[in-house]
Design a protein around this motif. Structure first.
Motif, mmCIF file in Angstrom:
data_model
loop_
_atom_site.group_PDB
_atom_site.id
_atom_site.type_symbol
_atom_site.label_atom_id
_atom_site.label_comp_id
_atom_site.label_asym_id
_atom_site.label_seq_id
_atom_site.Cartn_x
_atom_site.Cartn_y
_atom_site.Cartn_z
ATOM 1 N N TYR A 11 -5.973 -34.078 -20.375
ATOM 2 C CA TYR A 11 -5.098 -33.655 -21.316
ATOM 3 C C TYR A 11 -4.333 -34.455 -22.130
ATOM 4 N N PRO A 44 0.564 -33.497 -27.432
ATOM 5 C CA PRO A 44 0.333 -33.435 -28.724
ATOM 6 C C PRO A 44 1.058 -34.584 -29.368
ATOM 7 N N GLU A 93 -2.983 -37.136 -34.878
ATOM 8 C CA GLU A 93 -4.097 -36.176 -34.531
ATOM 9 C C GLU A 93 -5.579 -36.759 -34.683
ATOM 10 N N HIS A 105 -8.431 -36.940 -32.046
ATOM 11 C CA HIS A 105 -9.934 -36.605 -32.113
ATOM 12 C C HIS A 105 -10.941 -37.674 -32.113
ATOM 13 N N ARG A 136 -10.100 -32.611 -28.489
ATOM 14 C CA ARG A 136 -10.093 -31.343 -29.035
ATOM 15 C C ARG A 136 -9.363 -30.248 -28.618
ATOM 16 N N LYS A 137 -8.604 -29.307 -29.442
ATOM 17 C CA LYS A 137 -7.687 -28.242 -29.006
ATOM 18 C C LYS A 137 -8.580 -27.384 -28.145
ATOM 19 N N ASN A 138 -8.152 -27.149 -27.143
ATOM 20 C CA ASN A 138 -8.751 -25.859 -26.397
ATOM 21 C C ASN A 138 -8.197 -24.486 -26.833
ATOM 22 N N ASP A 172 -6.069 -22.684 -25.611
ATOM 23 C CA ASP A 172 -4.678 -22.630 -25.344
ATOM 24 C C ASP A 172 -3.897 -23.502 -26.394
ATOM 25 N N GLY A 173 -4.710 -24.235 -27.408
ATOM 26 C CA GLY A 173 -4.002 -25.036 -28.185
ATOM 27 C C GLY A 173 -3.596 -26.613 -27.758
ATOM 28 N N GLU A 174 -4.189 -26.829 -26.498
ATOM 29 C CA GLU A 174 -3.943 -28.083 -25.839
ATOM 30 C C GLU A 174 -5.147 -29.002 -25.930
ATOM 31 N N TYR A 175 -4.621 -30.428 -26.275
ATOM 32 C CA TYR A 175 -5.893 -31.472 -26.417
ATOM 33 C C TYR A 175 -6.362 -31.490 -25.047
#
Length: 133
Positions: free
Chosen positions: A90, A93, A98, A102, A107-109, A111-114
């Motif tokens: 992980y 953010p 970003e 990337h 990528r964001k999962n 749950d919005g986590e990288y």
């Protein structure tokens, strides 16, 4: 040219964090990226590893901008985490911008986590993982 090395000394890690405007995390592992020509600090990474890896910071030294070098620092950090057996990683953010997150594969999962599953990512075959810049 540059060299990426682990930072063993916590006083040095704190100095690096100040130069890169990152929060000093005394319990985190740290890499520093040094210009081999003049010895100046180019960037740093602070991270943890356990069952999963976590990248807190992937930051350039103040006033510097070298996307390719930061890409290599990010991938080196991920490779080390993966080689220690933590295949899921992980990233905060706030670790970096970003675009860089990337580019190195996050990528964001849902749950919005990288997040990045690094299984097979560094074995030379890419194991079906495609990274688009």
């Amino acid at each position: 040219m540059f060299k990426i090395t682990p930072t063993q000394d916590k006083t040095r890690q704190k100095e690096i964090c100040e130069l890169c405007e990152a929060e000093f995390r005394p319990d985190a592992l740290c890499y520093e990226m040094i210009d081999t020509g003049d010895g100046h600090l180019m960037g740093m990474a602070q991270f943890d590893l356990g069952k999963e890896g976590y990248i807190y910071d992937l930051k350039e030294a103040n006033g510097l901008s070298d996307f390719e070098a930061m890409f290599i620092l990010g991938r080196q950090t991920m490779n080390f985490i993966d080689s220690c057996g933590a295949h899921n990683c992980y990233a905060s953010p706030d670790a970096s911008d970003e675009k860089l997150l990337h580019a190195i594969g996050f990528r964001k999962n849902d749950d919005g986590e990288y997040f990045r599953d690094m299984t097979g990512m560094f074995d030379g075959r890419c194991d079906g993982h495609e990274v688009k810049l």
